[in-house]
Write a protein that holds these residues in place. Sequence first.
Motif, mmCIF file in Angstrom:
data_model
loop_
_atom_site.group_PDB
_atom_site.id
_atom_site.type_symbol
_atom_site.label_atom_id
_atom_site.label_comp_id
_atom_site.label_asym_id
_atom_site.label_seq_id
_atom_site.Cartn_x
_atom_site.Cartn_y
_atom_site.Cartn_z
ATOM 1 N N ALA A 40 -4.463 0.845 -12.425
ATOM 2 C CA ALA A 40 -5.873 0.457 -12.474
ATOM 3 C C ALA A 40 -6.274 -0.281 -11.197
ATOM 4 C CB ALA A 40 -6.125 -0.409 -13.697
ATOM 5 N N TRP A 41 -5.362 -1.139 -10.712
ATOM 6 C CA TRP A 41 -5.651 -1.856 -9.472
ATOM 7 C C TRP A 41 -5.787 -0.888 -8.297
ATOM 8 C CZ3 TRP A 41 -1.565 -2.764 -5.618
ATOM 9 C CH2 TRP A 41 -2.049 -3.451 -4.497
ATOM 10 N N LEU A 42 -4.870 0.086 -8.217
ATOM 11 C CA LEU A 42 -4.927 1.058 -7.129
ATOM 12 C C LEU A 42 -6.175 1.926 -7.215
ATOM 13 C CD1 LEU A 42 -1.177 2.059 -6.944
ATOM 14 C CD2 LEU A 42 -2.501 0.950 -5.152
ATOM 15 N N ALA A 43 -6.573 2.262 -8.421
ATOM 16 C CA ALA A 43 -7.800 3.037 -8.597
ATOM 17 C C ALA A 43 -9.006 2.240 -8.106
ATOM 18 C CB ALA A 43 -7.971 3.423 -10.066
ATOM 19 N N TRP A 44 -9.028 0.956 -8.438
ATOM 20 C CA TRP A 44 -10.112 0.102 -7.944
ATOM 21 C C TRP A 44 -10.064 0.017 -6.418
ATOM 22 C CZ3 TRP A 44 -9.624 -4.457 -5.143
ATOM 23 C CH2 TRP A 44 -10.817 -5.162 -4.922
ATOM 24 N N LEU A 45 -8.879 -0.126 -5.862
ATOM 25 C CA LEU A 45 -8.726 -0.242 -4.415
ATOM 26 C C LEU A 45 -9.247 1.001 -3.701
ATOM 27 C CD1 LEU A 45 -7.415 -2.421 -2.529
ATOM 28 C CD2 LEU A 45 -5.390 -0.976 -2.508
ATOM 29 N N ASP A 46 -9.030 2.183 -4.292
ATOM 30 C CA ASP A 46 -9.435 3.452 -3.688
ATOM 31 C C ASP A 46 -10.909 3.781 -3.918
ATOM 32 O OD1 ASP A 46 -7.151 4.382 -2.381
ATOM 33 O OD2 ASP A 46 -6.294 5.177 -4.236
ATOM 34 N N ALA A 47 -11.554 3.068 -4.829
ATOM 35 C CA ALA A 47 -12.895 3.480 -5.260
ATOM 36 C C ALA A 47 -13.943 3.329 -4.164
ATOM 37 C CB ALA A 47 -13.315 2.682 -6.502
ATOM 38 N N ARG A 48 -13.875 2.256 -3.373
ATOM 39 C CA ARG A 48 -14.888 2.005 -2.348
ATOM 40 C C ARG A 48 -14.236 1.347 -1.144
ATOM 41 N NH1 ARG A 48 -19.342 -1.780 -4.628
ATOM 42 N NH2 ARG A 48 -20.186 -1.403 -2.551
ATOM 43 N N ALA A 54 -12.369 -6.278 0.838
ATOM 44 C CA ALA A 54 -12.289 -7.484 0.028
ATOM 45 C C ALA A 54 -10.838 -7.850 -0.262
ATOM 46 C CB ALA A 54 -13.063 -7.285 -1.285
ATOM 47 N N TRP A 55 -10.014 -6.851 -0.576
ATOM 48 C CA TRP A 55 -8.603 -7.123 -0.858
ATOM 49 C C TRP A 55 -7.906 -7.686 0.370
ATOM 50 C CZ3 TRP A 55 -5.769 -7.917 -4.929
ATOM 51 C CH2 TRP A 55 -4.374 -7.947 -4.783
ATOM 52 N N ARG A 56 -8.198 -7.116 1.519
ATOM 53 C CA ARG A 56 -7.607 -7.619 2.765
ATOM 54 C C ARG A 56 -7.997 -9.086 2.976
ATOM 55 N NH1 ARG A 56 -9.218 -3.460 7.394
ATOM 56 N NH2 ARG A 56 -8.065 -4.975 8.654
ATOM 57 N N GLY A 88 1.852 8.741 -3.839
ATOM 58 C CA GLY A 88 1.671 9.757 -2.812
ATOM 59 C C GLY A 88 1.023 9.183 -1.574
ATOM 60 N N MET A 89 0.573 10.123 -0.695
ATOM 61 C CA MET A 89 -0.002 9.692 0.558
ATOM 62 C C MET A 89 -1.284 8.902 0.360
ATOM 63 S SD MET A 89 1.912 10.445 3.039
ATOM 64 C CE MET A 89 0.748 10.281 4.382
ATOM 65 N N GLY A 90 -2.082 9.221 -0.642
ATOM 66 C CA GLY A 90 -3.327 8.505 -0.875
ATOM 67 C C GLY A 90 -3.088 7.033 -1.119
ATOM 68 N N ARG A 91 -2.111 6.741 -1.953
ATOM 69 C CA ARG A 91 -1.803 5.347 -2.244
ATOM 70 C C ARG A 91 -1.237 4.640 -1.024
ATOM 71 N NH1 ARG A 91 0.771 5.244 -8.359
ATOM 72 N NH2 ARG A 91 -1.082 5.999 -9.439
ATOM 73 N N ARG A 92 -0.430 5.321 -0.275
ATOM 74 C CA ARG A 92 0.141 4.681 0.914
ATOM 75 C C ARG A 92 -0.962 4.341 1.907
ATOM 76 N NH1 ARG A 92 4.484 8.245 -0.003
ATOM 77 N NH2 ARG A 92 3.644 9.815 1.407
ATOM 78 N N ARG A 93 -1.939 5.246 2.052
ATOM 79 C CA ARG A 93 -3.047 4.946 2.953
ATOM 80 C C ARG A 93 -3.856 3.759 2.437
ATOM 81 N NH1 ARG A 93 -3.500 10.673 3.384
ATOM 82 N NH2 ARG A 93 -5.062 10.657 1.730
ATOM 83 N N ALA A 94 -4.024 3.708 1.124
ATOM 84 C CA ALA A 94 -4.797 2.612 0.543
ATOM 85 C C ALA A 94 -4.144 1.271 0.793
ATOM 86 C CB ALA A 94 -4.961 2.822 -0.960
#
Length: 332
Positions: A40-48, A54-56, A88-94
């Motif tokens: 859920a956290w990663l989904a939020w991180l990728d959403a916008r 903000a996370w940074r 996967g790669m999407g999460r690593r980029r995030a």
Amino acid sequence: MLVTEEEVRADYASLEQAAQWYASLHTAGVGGTSDAQRAAWLAWLDARPEHRQAWRHIEAVSRRFEPMRAEDQRDAAAAAVQVASRGGMGRRRALAAVATLAGSGALGWLGWRYTPLADTVAAWRADYRTGTGEQRDIVLADGTHVWLNTQSALDVHYDGSERRVALQLGEMFVDTAKDALGRPFYAATRNGSMQALGTRFTVRLEPESTLLAVYEGRVRIRTANGTEAIVASGEQRRFTIDTISARELADPAHEAWIRGVVLAEDIPLAQLVAELGRYRHGHLGVAPEIASLKVVGRFPAIESDHALAMLERDLPVRVQRTLPWWTTLEPR
């Protein structure tokens, strides 16, 4: 690695959500965080993109106010690395930006409020300086009093021909003394110099300018590029290296702080919160819905928690402490 103010700016909602995610992940730790929660956290991180910014920001501020021991990696960054190794790669980029910033001390050193690196270095080398929430009364060799406000730094140079102080960071109030040698008194900032003509005045460094407010006597401004003006008692003006603003009435709030008071005279709540935030470690924010509420009162500068309790008592607001170093005012 230099990080600009624009790079770390994020909207209020994203910052509050990031703080809540950080509190949740940090409290649970790597072992106590469920797969569903991390997903859920990663989904939020990728959403916008604003969520990543903000996370940074949260991660950077946390490095300053909650340094973790090497053997206790119970922070959200460690959880992120663990999840990234599975994804996967999407999460690593995030997570790439998080990992980069978490490994850099730049933001943690500069803190939440953006300060040019050159000013920060000058402040550390200054003759006199104050930390967050600290004020200092200095008596110079000729009897001149200089009060330094929170997060301020001052250099002093007296010689046979002049008396000069240079504000490197923050804010000072000056009560000049008569000099037995008849030397002129100058106050300087990166924007120019000010010659005191028997006076009491305050000088505040702002991101793009210098604010001068005169409460007794007169002060002559000379900008770095040669523009001049005289500011009389009861007036204030801002100046840059090139320009000097129009006359305004001197704000009593710029003098009240030497008595330990943050003065609010029918100002927006957001303005008062920004001023109180100068005296606190960490982040102090206000929800947009209540930011324009008008406030009148006298608030203790150093005891900012007491000031927040006063606001909570007298206004339709509540104090939300998501983390020890992340506090916001929300609608009640």
